[in-house]
Design a protein around this motif. Structure first.
Motif, PDB file in Angstrom:
ATOM      1  N   GLU A  55       0.831  -1.212   0.000  1.00  0.00           N
ATOM      2  CA  GLU A  55       0.000   0.000   0.000  1.00  0.00           C
ATOM      3  C   GLU A  55       0.869   1.267   0.000  1.00  0.00           C
ATOM      4  OE1 GLU A  55      -3.205  -0.342  -0.541  1.00  0.00           O
ATOM      5  OE2 GLU A  55      -2.836  -2.503  -0.504  1.00  0.00           O
ATOM      6  N   VAL A  56       2.013   1.204   0.667  1.00  0.00           N
ATOM      7  CA  VAL A  56       2.919   2.367   0.686  1.00  0.00           C
ATOM      8  C   VAL A  56       3.383   2.673  -0.738  1.00  0.00           C
ATOM      9  CG1 VAL A  56       5.220   3.174   1.395  1.00  0.00           C
ATOM     10  CG2 VAL A  56       3.732   2.035   3.062  1.00  0.00           C
ATOM     11  N   MET A  57       3.776   1.635  -1.462  1.00  0.00           N
ATOM     12  CA  MET A  57       4.301   1.888  -2.816  1.00  0.00           C
ATOM     13  C   MET A  57       3.205   2.358  -3.747  1.00  0.00           C
ATOM     14  SD  MET A  57       7.323   1.961  -3.950  1.00  0.00           S
ATOM     15  CE  MET A  57       7.383   3.142  -5.298  1.00  0.00           C
TER      16      MET A  57
ATOM     17  N   GLN B 106       4.524  13.458  11.045  1.00  0.00           N
ATOM     18  CA  GLN B 106       5.007  13.805  12.390  1.00  0.00           C
ATOM     19  C   GLN B 106       4.369  15.111  12.873  1.00  0.00           C
ATOM     20  OE1 GLN B 106       9.249  13.406  11.678  1.00  0.00           O
ATOM     21  NE2 GLN B 106       9.296  11.376  12.631  1.00  0.00           N
ATOM     22  N   THR B 107       4.232  16.071  11.964  1.00  0.00           N
ATOM     23  CA  THR B 107       3.645  17.354  12.371  1.00  0.00           C
ATOM     24  C   THR B 107       2.137  17.228  12.617  1.00  0.00           C
ATOM     25  OG1 THR B 107       5.163  18.279  10.764  1.00  0.00           O
ATOM     26  CG2 THR B 107       3.602  19.816  11.729  1.00  0.00           C
ATOM     27  N   GLU B 108       1.451  16.585  11.672  1.00  0.00           N
ATOM     28  CA  GLU B 108      -0.014  16.528  11.749  1.00  0.00           C
ATOM     29  C   GLU B 108      -0.525  15.540  12.790  1.00  0.00           C
ATOM     30  OE1 GLU B 108      -2.289  18.302   9.659  1.00  0.00           O
ATOM     31  OE2 GLU B 108      -0.513  19.465   9.126  1.00  0.00           O
ATOM     32  N   LYS B 109       0.172  14.381  12.901  1.00  0.00           N
ATOM     33  CA  LYS B 109      -0.375  13.290  13.726  1.00  0.00           C
ATOM     34  C   LYS B 109       0.559  12.814  14.832  1.00  0.00           C
ATOM     35  CE  LYS B 109      -3.736  11.008  12.855  1.00  0.00           C
ATOM     36  NZ  LYS B 109      -5.131  11.088  13.317  1.00  0.00           N
ATOM     37  N   HIS B 110       1.786  13.282  14.809  1.00  0.00           N
ATOM     38  CA  HIS B 110       2.808  12.794  15.754  1.00  0.00           C
ATOM     39  C   HIS B 110       2.948  11.274  15.661  1.00  0.00           C
ATOM     40  CE1 HIS B 110       2.809  16.838  17.264  1.00  0.00           C
ATOM     41  NE2 HIS B 110       1.505  16.757  17.445  1.00  0.00           N
ATOM     42  N   ILE B 111       2.864  10.767  14.452  1.00  0.00           N
ATOM     43  CA  ILE B 111       3.018   9.321  14.236  1.00  0.00           C
ATOM     44  C   ILE B 111       4.254   9.095  13.368  1.00  0.00           C
ATOM     45  CG2 ILE B 111       1.971   7.236  13.254  1.00  0.00           C
ATOM     46  CD1 ILE B 111      -0.757   8.311  13.903  1.00  0.00           C
ATOM     47  N   ASP B 112       5.053   8.114  13.778  1.00  0.00           N
ATOM     48  CA  ASP B 112       6.317   7.822  13.085  1.00  0.00           C
ATOM     49  C   ASP B 112       6.165   6.661  12.100  1.00  0.00           C
ATOM     50  OD1 ASP B 112       8.334   9.609  14.374  1.00  0.00           O
ATOM     51  OD2 ASP B 112       7.530   8.635  16.178  1.00  0.00           O
ATOM     52  N   PRO B 113       7.127   6.563  11.169  1.00  0.00           N
ATOM     53  CA  PRO B 113       7.050   5.452  10.206  1.00  0.00           C
ATOM     54  C   PRO B 113       7.423   4.115  10.828  1.00  0.00           C
ATOM     55  CG  PRO B 113       9.015   6.765   9.795  1.00  0.00           C
ATOM     56  CD  PRO B 113       8.260   7.469  10.881  1.00  0.00           C
ATOM     57  N   ASN B 114       6.872   3.055  10.242  1.00  0.00           N
ATOM     58  CA  ASN B 114       7.265   1.702  10.634  1.00  0.00           C
ATOM     59  C   ASN B 114       8.076   1.062   9.499  1.00  0.00           C
ATOM     60  OD1 ASN B 114       5.360   0.452   8.753  1.00  0.00           O
ATOM     61  ND2 ASN B 114       3.761   1.176  10.149  1.00  0.00           N
ATOM     62  N   VAL B 115       8.425  -0.198   9.667  1.00  0.00           N
ATOM     63  CA  VAL B 115       9.333  -0.881   8.724  1.00  0.00           C
ATOM     64  C   VAL B 115       8.816  -0.857   7.291  1.00  0.00           C
ATOM     65  CG1 VAL B 115       8.313  -3.192   9.078  1.00  0.00           C
ATOM     66  CG2 VAL B 115      10.729  -2.997   8.487  1.00  0.00           C
ATOM     67  N   ASP B 116       7.483  -0.903   7.138  1.00  0.00           N
ATOM     68  CA  ASP B 116       6.917  -1.022   5.796  1.00  0.00           C
ATOM     69  C   ASP B 116       7.057   0.258   4.974  1.00  0.00           C
ATOM     70  OD1 ASP B 116       6.000  -3.710   6.017  1.00  0.00           O
ATOM     71  OD2 ASP B 116       4.421  -3.007   7.342  1.00  0.00           O
ATOM     72  N   PHE B 117       7.248   1.403   5.648  1.00  0.00           N
ATOM     73  CA  PHE B 117       7.289   2.664   4.912  1.00  0.00           C
ATOM     74  C   PHE B 117       8.497   2.719   3.975  1.00  0.00           C
ATOM     75  CE2 PHE B 117       8.042   7.397   4.741  1.00  0.00           C
ATOM     76  CZ  PHE B 117       6.947   7.662   3.927  1.00  0.00           C
ATOM     77  N   PHE B 118       9.668   2.380   4.496  1.00  0.00           N
ATOM     78  CA  PHE B 118      10.856   2.496   3.649  1.00  0.00           C
ATOM     79  C   PHE B 118      11.231   1.201   2.935  1.00  0.00           C
ATOM     80  CE2 PHE B 118      11.679   6.279   6.412  1.00  0.00           C
ATOM     81  CZ  PHE B 118      11.755   7.226   5.407  1.00  0.00           C
ATOM     82  N   SER B 119      10.766   0.050   3.429  1.00  0.00           N
ATOM     83  CA  SER B 119      11.106  -1.189   2.708  1.00  0.00           C
ATOM     84  C   SER B 119      10.462  -1.153   1.319  1.00  0.00           C
ATOM     85  CB  SER B 119      10.639  -2.432   3.483  1.00  0.00           C
ATOM     86  OG  SER B 119       9.228  -2.478   3.537  1.00  0.00           O
ATOM     87  N   ALA B 120       9.288  -0.520   1.228  1.00  0.00           N
ATOM     88  CA  ALA B 120       8.555  -0.486  -0.042  1.00  0.00           C
ATOM     89  C   ALA B 120       9.418   0.094  -1.169  1.00  0.00           C
ATOM     90  CB  ALA B 120       7.276   0.341   0.134  1.00  0.00           C
ATOM     91  N   SER B 121      10.002   1.265  -0.936  1.00  0.00           N
ATOM     92  CA  SER B 121      10.757   1.893  -2.031  1.00  0.00           C
ATOM     93  C   SER B 121      12.096   1.188  -2.264  1.00  0.00           C
ATOM     94  CB  SER B 121      10.941   3.390  -1.779  1.00  0.00           C
ATOM     95  OG  SER B 121      11.372   3.604  -0.462  1.00  0.00           O
ATOM     96  N   VAL B 122      12.634   0.524  -1.227  1.00  0.00           N
ATOM     97  CA  VAL B 122      13.862  -0.265  -1.436  1.00  0.00           C
ATOM     98  C   VAL B 122      13.559  -1.379  -2.433  1.00  0.00           C
ATOM     99  CG1 VAL B 122      15.488  -1.888  -0.370  1.00  0.00           C
ATOM    100  CG2 VAL B 122      14.925   0.241   0.816  1.00  0.00           C
ATOM    101  N   TYR B 123      12.492  -2.152  -2.175  1.00  0.00           N
ATOM    102  CA  TYR B 123      12.152  -3.259  -3.085  1.00  0.00           C
ATOM    103  C   TYR B 123      11.864  -2.729  -4.490  1.00  0.00           C
ATOM    104  CZ  TYR B 123      11.394  -5.870   1.297  1.00  0.00           C
ATOM    105  OH  TYR B 123      11.528  -6.450   2.536  1.00  0.00           O
ATOM    106  N   TYR B 124      11.144  -1.591  -4.542  1.00  0.00           N
ATOM    107  CA  TYR B 124      10.788  -1.034  -5.845  1.00  0.00           C
ATOM    108  C   TYR B 124      12.041  -0.665  -6.632  1.00  0.00           C
ATOM    109  CZ  TYR B 124       8.262   1.678  -9.314  1.00  0.00           C
ATOM    110  OH  TYR B 124       7.739   2.152 -10.499  1.00  0.00           O
ATOM    111  N   MET B 125      12.991  -0.046  -5.949  1.00  0.00           N
ATOM    112  CA  MET B 125      14.213   0.366  -6.650  1.00  0.00           C
ATOM    113  C   MET B 125      15.107  -0.829  -6.994  1.00  0.00           C
ATOM    114  SD  MET B 125      15.223   4.114  -5.204  1.00  0.00           S
ATOM    115  CE  MET B 125      14.779   3.981  -3.487  1.00  0.00           C
ATOM    116  N   LEU B 126      14.862  -1.975  -6.330  1.00  0.00           N
ATOM    117  CA  LEU B 126      15.576  -3.197  -6.715  1.00  0.00           C
ATOM    118  C   LEU B 126      14.887  -3.868  -7.898  1.00  0.00           C
ATOM    119  CD1 LEU B 126      16.519  -4.860  -3.276  1.00  0.00           C
ATOM    120  CD2 LEU B 126      18.027  -3.603  -4.830  1.00  0.00           C
ATOM    121  N   GLY B 127      13.797  -3.277  -8.377  1.00  0.00           N
ATOM    122  CA  GLY B 127      13.118  -3.786  -9.570  1.00  0.00           C
ATOM    123  C   GLY B 127      12.127  -4.896  -9.290  1.00  0.00           C
ATOM    124  N   ILE B 128      11.685  -5.029  -8.036  1.00  0.00           N
ATOM    125  CA  ILE B 128      10.751  -6.106  -7.685  1.00  0.00           C
ATOM    126  C   ILE B 128       9.312  -5.622  -7.887  1.00  0.00           C
ATOM    127  CG2 ILE B 128       9.961  -7.554  -5.746  1.00  0.00           C
ATOM    128  CD1 ILE B 128      12.920  -7.379  -4.711  1.00  0.00           C
TER     129      ILE B 128
END
Ligand code: CMC
Length: 388
Positions: free
Chosen positions: A240-242, A315-337
């Motif tokens: 969903e992130v990607m 962070q400003t609007e909700k004071h909620i931080d990212p979890n593992v899925d936020f950045f793993s998504a673009s890593v996999y995408y940039m690896l061409g998966i």
């Protein structure tokens, strides 16, 4: 004994606690991993995740989780040999993958493939510890083969057989693309596997342990765990992130406005929030650096920039931080998966934790069986069917 949990009448001696979503409930003891939600720390069997991500391979972590300590070189070599020898997926399961409609959700395919693997394993119903350890190896070895085979078949290509050597990361990328991965891609992917190997009593691990606690078999437990991981509130969030990042890119929408609009509509932003962390997930922090480096290297800096704007807005609007899925998504995408395969990668790594938790569960089993507060009617009597 009645099953009713009558909280209004309960006495402290009943030991009954009402906790929707089991929030804050400690259901069991585990030596496998620990999350410090306030400090944003994660440890696997005493080792900090940052230390492991920097200094160990996925297979070293697998040995750590299964055996309790990091391997010596000869133990690691032995594990590699066992995984290599176990990568042979029965042809009946590959035939099943050929018949699956191309648009089937890859997590649904993996769930069925794992269930089918059970039928061709002579030890499926052998519940001895030694047999369960061997099944854990077979599952970890064969799941990447099934995922890669399905990905190729639906693209009209033949599956690629695993290599006779090489790590899980190397083999998976090789089987997916039909060519050996570059060193940087393999290393990046390997770190992703390390980061996803275990995470306390998360929903899929809990599901697996619940199934295991009935003394069912390992394949049933892993099949159930895959079903739990598939949901967008759990492992499905990386897909969903990607989709969100692509939607922003395709529409040229300002990421800040995108987040504000979706929050205003009462929607959740995927890849943010966590049941245990009250601060940044340490895995997200590691992956953030990987996204920055990869986006620079692949001349795709926009992904990193969108993500930083989304992160700051959340962070400003909700004071909620990212979890593992936020950045793993673009890593996999940039690896061409392919985007819809992301959660299957999570599953193949988490098989480490799932199987380690099952071995731990069975070493000192207690049936996991919470109770529900009954809020329905009482005292009704049956009207004969002809009179209803
Ligand atoms: N976007 C917007 N608001 C959020 C989000 C989010 N991602 N996450 C939590 N909130 C809000 C939520 O609306 C609620 O607000 P209010 O109290 O005003 O109703 C508050 O924060 C608490 O949320 P909750 O759902 O009661 O908390 P939880 O501990 O049950 O939820 C969660 C944890 C992961 C389900 C939730 O944060 C979420 O839905 N996140 C998005 C999906 C996601 O990224 N999942 C991956 C989880 S981590 C890795 C993994 O398991 O795969």
């Amino acid at each position: 004994m009645s099953d009713h949990v009558e909280t209004s009448e309960q006495k402290p001696s009943d030991g009954v606690v009402k906790a929707p979503g089991l929030k804050g409930v400690v259901a069991l003891e585990s030596e496998l991993s620990f999350i410090d939600g306030e400090k944003g720390e994660l440890i696997y069997r005493g080792y900090d995740i940052r230390d492991l991500a920097e200094h160990t391979s996925f297979e070293e972590v697998v040995h750590l989780m299964w055996e309790g300590e990091l391997p010596t070189q000869s133990q690691l070599d032995a594990l590699h040999r066992k995984l290599q020898a176990a990568r042979d997926v029965p042809s009946e399961v590959i035939d099943f993958l050929r018949q699956v409609p191309d648009d089937t959700h890859p997590m649904a395919v993996l769930r069925t493939a794992v269930s089918a693997l059970a039928h061709f394993d002579e030890e499926t119903e052998d519940t001895s510890r030694a047999a369960n350890q061997r099944k854990a190896i077979r599952l970890l070895a064969r799941m990447p083969v099934c995922i890669a085979a399905f990905a190729r078949l639906r693209a009209g290509k033949e599956p690629v057989a695993p290599l006779e050597d090489g790590s899980t990361a190397h083999n998976f990328l090789y089987m997916l693309n039909g060519e050996e991965p570059g060193e940087a891609a393999e290393e990046t992917f390997d770190v992703c596997l390390v980061l996803h190997a275990d995470h306390g009593l998360n929903a899929s691990t809990f599901t697996g342990r619940v199934i295991g606690s009935t003394l069912s078999d390992m394949y049933s437990a892993i099949t159930g765990a895959i079903g739990a991981l598939k949901g967008p509130l759990h492992g499905g969030a990386n897909v969903e992130v990607m989709k969100m990042l692509k939607a922003i890119d395709d529409s040229d929408k300002d990421p800040v406005q995108y987040v504000k609009d979706h929050l205003a509509a009462g929607e959740r932003i995927m890849g943010f929030g966590h049941r245990v962390y009250q601060t940044m997930d340490p895995r997200a922090a590691i992956l953030q650096g990987m996204v920055e480096a990869l986006s620079e290297e692949r001349d795709a800096r926009h992904w990193y920039e969108y993500q930083m704007q989304i992160l700051e807005t959340m962070q400003t609007e909700k004071h909620i931080d990212p979890n593992v899925d936020f950045f793993s998504a673009s890593v996999y995408y940039m690896l061409g998966i392919d985007i819809d395969l992301f959660t299957t990668i999570f599953a193949l790594s988490r098989t480490t934790g799932w199987t380690a938790h099952l071995l731990e569960q069975w070493a000192d089993n207690a049936l996991i069986r919470p109770r529900a507060e009954y809020v329905g009617p009482r005292g009704k009597t049956v009207t004969p069917i002809a009179e209803r």
